[in-house]
Design a protein around this motif. Structure first.
Motif, PDB file in Angstrom:
ATOM      1  N   LEU A 113      37.034  39.196  39.787  1.00 45.99           N
ATOM      2  CA  LEU A 113      37.084  38.378  38.888  1.00 45.99           C
ATOM      3  C   LEU A 113      37.582  38.742  37.398  1.00 45.99           C
ATOM      4  O   LEU A 113      36.933  39.577  36.703  1.00 45.99           O
ATOM      5  N   ASP A 114      38.739  38.282  36.965  1.00 42.41           N
ATOM      6  CA  ASP A 114      39.269  38.558  35.613  1.00 42.41           C
ATOM      7  C   ASP A 114      38.306  37.820  34.581  1.00 42.41           C
ATOM      8  O   ASP A 114      38.358  36.815  34.235  1.00 42.41           O
ATOM      9  N   ILE A 115      37.689  38.813  33.928  1.00 39.69           N
ATOM     10  CA  ILE A 115      36.608  38.177  32.917  1.00 39.69           C
ATOM     11  C   ILE A 115      36.793  38.625  31.588  1.00 39.69           C
ATOM     12  O   ILE A 115      36.126  38.432  30.465  1.00 39.69           O
ATOM     13  N   THR A 116      38.219  38.662  31.240  1.00 47.58           N
ATOM     14  CA  THR A 116      38.921  39.265  29.829  1.00 47.58           C
ATOM     15  C   THR A 116      38.385  38.406  28.847  1.00 47.58           C
ATOM     16  O   THR A 116      37.879  38.713  27.674  1.00 47.58           O
ATOM     17  N   SER A 117      38.691  36.996  29.190  1.00 46.35           N
ATOM     18  CA  SER A 117      38.568  35.831  28.200  1.00 46.35           C
ATOM     19  C   SER A 117      37.004  35.730  27.752  1.00 46.35           C
ATOM     20  O   SER A 117      36.615  35.568  26.629  1.00 46.35           O
ATOM     21  N   ILE A 173      39.932  43.001  32.096  1.00 49.70           N
ATOM     22  CA  ILE A 173      38.620  43.443  32.609  1.00 49.70           C
ATOM     23  C   ILE A 173      38.289  42.733  33.919  1.00 49.70           C
ATOM     24  O   ILE A 173      38.188  41.423  33.988  1.00 49.70           O
ATOM     25  N   TYR A 174      37.788  43.421  34.953  1.00 51.91           N
ATOM     26  CA  TYR A 174      37.280  42.711  36.127  1.00 51.91           C
ATOM     27  C   TYR A 174      35.863  43.089  36.667  1.00 51.91           C
ATOM     28  O   TYR A 174      35.576  44.093  36.569  1.00 51.91           O
ATOM     29  N   PHE A 175      35.285  41.917  36.808  1.00 49.53           N
ATOM     30  CA  PHE A 175      33.876  42.014  37.667  1.00 49.53           C
ATOM     31  C   PHE A 175      34.092  42.109  38.939  1.00 49.53           C
ATOM     32  O   PHE A 175      34.821  41.235  39.523  1.00 49.53           O
ATOM     33  N   ALA A 176      33.654  43.538  39.550  1.00 43.21           N
ATOM     34  CA  ALA A 176      34.019  43.553  40.878  1.00 43.21           C
ATOM     35  C   ALA A 176      33.005  43.164  41.820  1.00 43.21           C
ATOM     36  O   ALA A 176      32.020  43.809  41.895  1.00 43.21           O
ATOM     37  N   GLU A 177      32.731  42.031  42.239  1.00 42.29           N
ATOM     38  CA  GLU A 177      31.958  41.542  43.453  1.00 42.29           C
ATOM     39  C   GLU A 177      32.062  42.069  44.611  1.00 42.29           C
ATOM     40  O   GLU A 177      33.378  42.130  45.146  1.00 42.29           O
ATOM     41  N   PHE A 178      31.095  42.981  45.482  1.00 42.01           N
ATOM     42  CA  PHE A 178      31.075  43.656  46.494  1.00 42.01           C
ATOM     43  C   PHE A 178      30.139  42.989  47.641  1.00 42.01           C
ATOM     44  O   PHE A 178      30.183  43.244  48.851  1.00 42.01           O
ATOM     45  N   ASP A 179      29.356  41.994  47.189  1.00 39.46           N
ATOM     46  CA  ASP A 179      28.440  41.435  48.035  1.00 39.46           C
ATOM     47  C   ASP A 179      28.290  39.685  47.694  1.00 39.46           C
ATOM     48  O   ASP A 179      27.095  39.505  47.696  1.00 39.46           O
TER      49      ASP A 179
END
Lengths: 132, 132, 132
Positions: free
Chosen positions: A16-20, A112-118
Motif C-alpha cells: 500500500l502506497d502510504i507516501t501521502s 513509501i509502501y506498507f507491505a502487508e503479508f497477512d
C-alpha cells in the motif's frame, strides 16, 4: 512527536502506497528538518520504499516474494502465517526518511509502501519525527 | 546538514565501497556525535554494510542475489529491471551509522556498500547528519 | 550515549531475544523520548524484530533462511561463512526503535532479535540513544 497512521489492507499480500499519509503527518507537525522514523508495530507486515509510478513493479515484487517464501512449506508455526513473519524480516519493519524544507526527501520515482503479508487487517504505522 | 555523495557504477550489479566518502562527509561537518542517516533516492539500488576486507564476500553476494532473483523470470514490468527493484527492497534503501568522536563507528571488518542493481549509472546517496 | 550490549551465541545460527537487555539500557539512560539506534558491528550477524511469543516462528525463519541461502553452495570466499555474510545483508545490520515515556515502543507481539549467522561467538550490539 509520536503519531499513528491507520492502514486497512484488503488482500492477504498487498503493498500500500502510504507516501501521502506520511507527508501529511510531516506537514502538520511543522517540523522543518530532521528525520521521520517509520516503524511497523506488527510481526507480519513491513515497510519499504520502491517505485510508485508503474504498478507492475509491485506486482512482480509480490509474485517473486511468494515464490521465494511460499505460504505453505511444512512450517512449524501452526497459525499458517510463517511465510508472513519471514517476509517481514526480509523486507524489514523500520525505515527513516529525511525531512528538509518541511518535506520528505524522496527520489523522483520513490514511494513509501506498507507491505502487508497477512491481511486483510487493520494496521498501524508509528511515525516518530526527530528535529535536527 | 543534508549532503549528497555522487557515485558512478560501471557494471549492472556492483557493490561499491563508499566508506571513505561517507567518512569524509562526517569529518568535514564537524559533528562530534550523533547519527549519519544514509538514504538511497533510487528504486534500483540499495545500501548495506558487510565485509570490506576480502572481495570474494561481495562476489558471492552478487552471485547468490542473482540466483535468488534472476534478471529474467517472466516479470510484468516491461523495463527489464524488475529484478533490480526486488533486490533493492530485500537489501533496503536506508541505514543509520553511529557517529562518536567525530568518526563513524564501524566494526573491524565492516565497510559501507552502495548496492547497484541496474547500472552502469550515475547515482546519488543522501547523507543526513543528526547531532545528539 | 553510545553503549554496548554483550551477547553470547551458542549455535551457528540462532535468533536471540535481546528485548530486555535493550530495554534496560533505555531505562538506565533516563532518556524520555527519542530513538534507540541498534547497530551490529559484525559482518555475519544482523538484527530484526519479529514475534517473540511462539518460538516456532523463529525456528521456521532459521529453516527457511538456510533453505534460501545454504551454508555450502560453491562460494568463492574461503572461510566457509559466505552464507552468513549474505544472510546478514538480507536481514540487515541496523534498526531504530522509538522511545516514548522512557520505554521502547514495540507492538504486542514484537521482540528484538540478534540474528547470529556464524556462531557460536561472543558478540556486541551498539546502542545509540537520540533524545528528541
Amino acid at each position: 512527536m509520536l503519531q499513528n497512521i491507520n492502514i486497512s489492507s484488503r488482500k492477504r499480500i498487498e503493498f500500500l502506497d502510504i507516501t501521502s499519509q506520511v507527508s501529511q503527518v510531516v506537514a502538520k507537525s511543522g517540523i522543518k528538518q530532521g528525520l521521520a522514523c517509520l516503524f511497523v508495530p506488527h510481526t507480519t507486515a513491513g515497510i519499504t520504499i520502491n517505485e510508485a509510478a508503474d504498478p507492475s513493479v509491485v506486482k512482480d515484487m509480490i509474485t517473486k516474494t511468494n515464490h521465494m517464501v511460499p505460504k505453505d512449506e511444512g512450517y512449524s508455526h501452526m497459525e499458517g502465517n510463517s511465510d508472513a513473519h519471514i517476509k517481514t524480516t526480509l523486507v524489514g519493519p523500520q525505515l527513516n526518511v529525511i525531512i528538509e524544507n518541511s518535506e520528505l526527501v524522496l527520489g523522483t520515482w520513490q514511494g513509501i509502501y506498507f507491505a502487508e503479508f497477512d491481511g486483510p487487517r487493520n494496521r498501524k504505522l508509528y511515525v516518530k519525527l526527530m528535529q535536527g
